[in-house]
Design a protein around this motif. Structure first.
Motif, PDB file in Angstrom:
ATOM      1  N   VAL A 255      88.395  96.900  60.829  1.00 31.99           N
ATOM      2  CA  VAL A 255      89.221  96.934  59.628  1.00 31.99           C
ATOM      3  C   VAL A 255      90.577  96.332  59.967  1.00 31.99           C
ATOM      4  N   TYR A 256      90.971  95.298  59.218  1.00 36.45           N
ATOM      5  CA  TYR A 256      92.239  94.622  59.456  1.00 36.45           C
ATOM      6  C   TYR A 256      93.095  94.679  58.198  1.00 36.45           C
ATOM      7  N   ILE A 257      94.357  94.985  58.382  1.00 35.63           N
ATOM      8  CA  ILE A 257      95.302  95.102  57.275  1.00 35.63           C
ATOM      9  C   ILE A 257      96.192  93.864  57.243  1.00 35.63           C
ATOM     10  N   LEU A 258      96.344  93.256  56.063  1.00 43.93           N
ATOM     11  CA  LEU A 258      97.339  92.209  55.859  1.00 43.93           C
ATOM     12  C   LEU A 258      98.466  92.822  55.043  1.00 43.93           C
ATOM     13  N   PRO A 259      99.597  93.141  55.690  1.00 48.08           N
ATOM     14  CA  PRO A 259     100.667  93.872  54.999  1.00 48.08           C
ATOM     15  C   PRO A 259     101.337  93.039  53.923  1.00 48.08           C
ATOM     16  N   SER A 260     101.966  93.740  53.001  1.00 43.53           N
ATOM     17  CA  SER A 260     102.703  93.095  51.932  1.00 43.53           C
ATOM     18  C   SER A 260     104.154  92.893  52.327  1.00 43.53           C
ATOM     19  N   VAL A 261     104.923  92.343  51.394  1.00 40.67           N
ATOM     20  CA  VAL A 261     106.330  92.048  51.620  1.00 40.67           C
ATOM     21  C   VAL A 261     107.121  93.350  51.653  1.00 40.67           C
ATOM     22  N   HIS A 262     108.048  93.451  52.575  1.00 51.71           N
ATOM     23  CA  HIS A 262     108.824  94.684  52.726  1.00 51.71           C
ATOM     24  C   HIS A 262     110.163  94.612  52.005  1.00 51.71           C
TER      25      HIS A 262
ATOM     26  N   ALA B 227      97.612  83.223  59.445  1.00 55.44           N
ATOM     27  CA  ALA B 227      97.077  84.439  58.839  1.00 55.44           C
ATOM     28  C   ALA B 227      96.608  85.428  59.905  1.00 55.44           C
ATOM     29  N   LYS B 228      95.974  84.924  60.957  1.00 54.87           N
ATOM     30  CA  LYS B 228      95.465  85.801  62.013  1.00 54.87           C
ATOM     31  C   LYS B 228      96.599  86.554  62.704  1.00 54.87           C
ATOM     32  N   GLN B 229      97.780  85.943  62.771  1.00 56.12           N
ATOM     33  CA  GLN B 229      98.907  86.601  63.413  1.00 56.12           C
ATOM     34  C   GLN B 229      99.424  87.783  62.596  1.00 56.12           C
ATOM     35  N   ALA B 230      99.255  87.736  61.302  1.00 53.51           N
ATOM     36  CA  ALA B 230      99.758  88.799  60.434  1.00 53.51           C
ATOM     37  C   ALA B 230      98.788  89.963  60.317  1.00 53.51           C
ATOM     38  N   LEU B 231      97.526  89.755  60.655  1.00 53.06           N
ATOM     39  CA  LEU B 231      96.535  90.819  60.534  1.00 53.06           C
ATOM     40  C   LEU B 231      96.786  91.916  61.557  1.00 53.06           C
ATOM     41  N   VAL B 232      96.709  93.156  61.099  1.00 53.92           N
ATOM     42  CA  VAL B 232      96.895  94.315  61.973  1.00 53.92           C
ATOM     43  C   VAL B 232      95.607  95.123  61.969  1.00 53.92           C
TER      44      VAL B 232
ATOM     45  N   LEU C 118     103.208  98.845  63.419  1.00 58.78           N
ATOM     46  CA  LEU C 118     102.557  97.734  64.115  1.00 58.78           C
ATOM     47  C   LEU C 118     102.754  96.402  63.398  1.00 58.78           C
ATOM     48  N   VAL C 119     103.401  96.435  62.244  1.00 58.65           N
ATOM     49  CA  VAL C 119     103.556  95.230  61.428  1.00 58.65           C
ATOM     50  C   VAL C 119     104.622  94.319  62.027  1.00 58.65           C
ATOM     51  N   VAL C 120     104.244  93.049  62.231  1.00 60.16           N
ATOM     52  CA  VAL C 120     105.176  92.027  62.720  1.00 60.16           C
ATOM     53  C   VAL C 120     105.417  90.991  61.630  1.00 60.16           C
ATOM     54  N   TYR C 121     104.347  90.493  61.034  1.00 61.15           N
ATOM     55  CA  TYR C 121     104.414  89.528  59.941  1.00 61.15           C
ATOM     56  C   TYR C 121     103.777  90.130  58.696  1.00 61.15           C
ATOM     57  N   ASP C 122     104.111  89.561  57.544  1.00 56.32           N
ATOM     58  CA  ASP C 122     103.507  90.038  56.303  1.00 56.32           C
ATOM     59  C   ASP C 122     102.941  88.865  55.508  1.00 56.32           C
ATOM     60  N   ILE C 123     102.472  89.154  54.316  1.00 55.69           N
ATOM     61  CA  ILE C 123     101.802  88.128  53.515  1.00 55.69           C
ATOM     62  C   ILE C 123     102.750  86.991  53.139  1.00 55.69           C
ATOM     63  N   ALA C 124     104.029  87.302  52.958  1.00 60.10           N
ATOM     64  CA  ALA C 124     105.002  86.246  52.640  1.00 60.10           C
ATOM     65  C   ALA C 124     105.168  85.282  53.807  1.00 60.10           C
ATOM     66  N   ASP C 125     105.146  85.796  55.030  1.00 61.53           N
ATOM     67  CA  ASP C 125     105.237  84.927  56.199  1.00 61.53           C
ATOM     68  C   ASP C 125     104.063  83.957  56.247  1.00 61.53           C
ATOM     69  N   CYS C 126     102.892  84.436  55.864  1.00 58.20           N
ATOM     70  CA  CYS C 126     101.706  83.565  55.856  1.00 58.20           C
ATOM     71  C   CYS C 126     101.838  82.479  54.793  1.00 58.20           C
ATOM     72  N   VAL C 127     102.204  82.890  53.579  1.00 51.65           N
ATOM     73  CA  VAL C 127     102.297  81.952  52.464  1.00 51.65           C
ATOM     74  C   VAL C 127     103.378  80.901  52.720  1.00 51.65           C
TER      75      VAL C 127
END
Length: 221
Positions: A142-149, A129-134, A114-123
């Protein structure tokens, strides 16, 4: 600054009069004592964690970093289950994967597809930030902010992560930060963004020794 852990690691291990024993991830039943940090030991399947906390403003999220020193002790599992348990207690929770490059939180939470954006995209400003939350499909609120892949995460700075987390703070009751193993730059970035720390370890001597080192470092933040 993170709360100092007076007395050292040996005191926690041997002086059980200052330790509360809880069921696995039963964090929702905890209440902090006014003015004094509470030291809590959680146990489940051989995992032990030491919780260090301090008072903070009630209008912003409590920011908790889950760290370990040694890898492979179940830190990510603790972070995910802590977030889920808090959500079941009626809290809004964001779990942030700060393990840049070796991230697994999305897999543990079951949101890897389900990941589209990650924390690097936000920074780096490629998304909000809301777009990256899954949202975690197995737990409401519960919302996940994924890390860099990838390993290309040089643009992720301490300032950028702090600003991102501060921006999310008003949206949640708790922000749980899954810290990378070790004590390198990623550890520093994750710890400095938090106000409370949960140190996870196993009964093995090598894990206990690394946890002791991490506790010593936490006193300096």
């Amino acid at each position: 600054m993170l709360s100092a852990l007076a007395g050292g690691f040996d005191k926690i291990r041997h002086n059980t009069t200052k330790v509360m024993l809880l069921k696995a991830f039963d964090y929702g039943k905890m209440e902090r004592e006014s003015g004094e940090p509470k030291i809590i030991l959680t146990a489940s399947g051989g995992l032990f964690g030491t919780f260090v906390c301090r008072k903070k403003g009630e209008d912003m999220a409590r920011k908790i970093v889950v760290t370990s020193g040694k890898g492979g002790v179940g830190k990510t599992s603790v972070a995910a289950n802590l977030g889920i348990r808090l959500a079941r207690a009626g809290k809004r929770v964001c779990i942030i994967d700060a393990d840049f490059g070796l991230n697994n939180l999305d897999v543990v939470a079951g949101v890897e597809n389900l990941v589209v954006y990650d924390i690097a995209d936000c920074v780096e400003g490629r998304c909000r930030a809301k777009q990256a939350l899954v949202e975690c499909p197995s737990a409401k609120n519960v919302y996940i902010l994924p890390s860099v892949h990838s390993f290309s995460h040089d643009s992720i700075s301490e300032k950028g992560v702090n600003e991102l987390i501060e921006g999310l703070s008003s949206l949640f009751d708790y922000i749980v930060i899954d810290c990378p193993a070790g004590i390198n730059e990623g550890f520093s970035i994750a710890v400095k963004a938090a106000e409370e720390a949960l140190v996870v370890t196993t009964p093995q001597l090598s894990s206990l020794r690394d946890a002791d080192k991490v506790l010593s470092l936490l006193r300096g933040f």
